[in-house]
Scaffold this motif. Structure first.
Motif, mmCIF file in Angstrom:
data_model
loop_
_atom_site.group_PDB
_atom_site.id
_atom_site.type_symbol
_atom_site.label_atom_id
_atom_site.label_comp_id
_atom_site.label_asym_id
_atom_site.label_seq_id
_atom_site.Cartn_x
_atom_site.Cartn_y
_atom_site.Cartn_z
ATOM 1 N N VAL A 185 0.233 5.516 0.158
ATOM 2 C CA VAL A 185 -0.935 5.748 -0.684
ATOM 3 C C VAL A 185 -2.143 5.246 0.093
ATOM 4 O O VAL A 185 -2.233 4.063 0.418
ATOM 5 N N ILE A 220 2.512 10.685 -7.668
ATOM 6 C CA ILE A 220 2.804 9.254 -7.772
ATOM 7 C C ILE A 220 3.457 8.961 -9.117
ATOM 8 O O ILE A 220 4.483 8.291 -9.193
ATOM 9 N N PHE A 249 6.799 3.082 -2.303
ATOM 10 C CA PHE A 249 5.420 3.202 -1.838
ATOM 11 C C PHE A 249 5.020 2.085 -0.887
ATOM 12 O O PHE A 249 5.469 0.953 -1.011
ATOM 13 N N LEU A 267 -1.805 10.884 -0.850
ATOM 14 C CA LEU A 267 -0.408 10.460 -0.857
ATOM 15 C C LEU A 267 0.273 11.205 0.281
ATOM 16 O O LEU A 267 0.267 12.436 0.324
ATOM 17 N N PHE A 272 1.021 1.064 1.145
ATOM 18 C CA PHE A 272 -0.396 1.289 0.909
ATOM 19 C C PHE A 272 -1.211 1.009 2.164
ATOM 20 O O PHE A 272 -0.872 0.115 2.936
#
Length: 137
Positions: free
Chosen positions: A11, A82, A36, A65, A38
């Motif tokens: 992300v 997501i 996930f 994403l 980031f």
């Protein structure tokens, strides 16, 4: 040991936006399947991602994403994916994919334009486990 990002969904978010940081924290708390990682768009990793795809490198109002070697999604499509990946009750967000992209992205853009007004800037400090989920922290 640092988690590898190649098998995760990355992300990309505006690292200076309070609303964006709120949503990153929200995803972290619900990522029970550890899917996930980031990275801020301002980071070297984020800038490389944008540059390699010919995307705007100075505007940070778009969420991306990325599933390495597979796809990347932008704006409302990224948000819906997501939610779908988080599963459970969040899977009902699939209803949002019934909207035409220009409508869902218009809603996204309206929120994005006003995001700095919606939330005071706040510094999110990830805990030890959460910190491993950030690239270049």
């Amino acid at each position: 040991m640092q988690e590898t990002w190649e098998q995760k969904h990355i992300v990309f978010f505006d690292g200076e936006c309070g609303v964006c940081n709120f949503w990153v924290q929200w995803i972290l708390e619900r990522d029970k399947k550890d899917q996930f990682m980031f990275a801020s768009l301002q980071s070297d990793f984020g800038q490389k991602f944008l540059s390699e795809r010919g995307l705007e490198r100075k505007q940070f109002n778009t969420l991306y994403l990325w599933k390495p070697h597979q796809y990347y999604l932008v704006k409302s499509k990224a948000v819906l994916k997501i939610a779908s990946l988080l599963g459970g009750i969040y899977k009902v967000s699939v209803v949002g994919s019934l909207l035409p992209k220009f409508i869902s992205d218009s809603i996204y853009d309206m929120i994005s334009r006003n995001r700095m007004k919606l939330s005071a800037q706040k510094c999110f400090l990830p805990d030890k486990h959460q910190k491993k989920k950030f690239i270049e922290v």
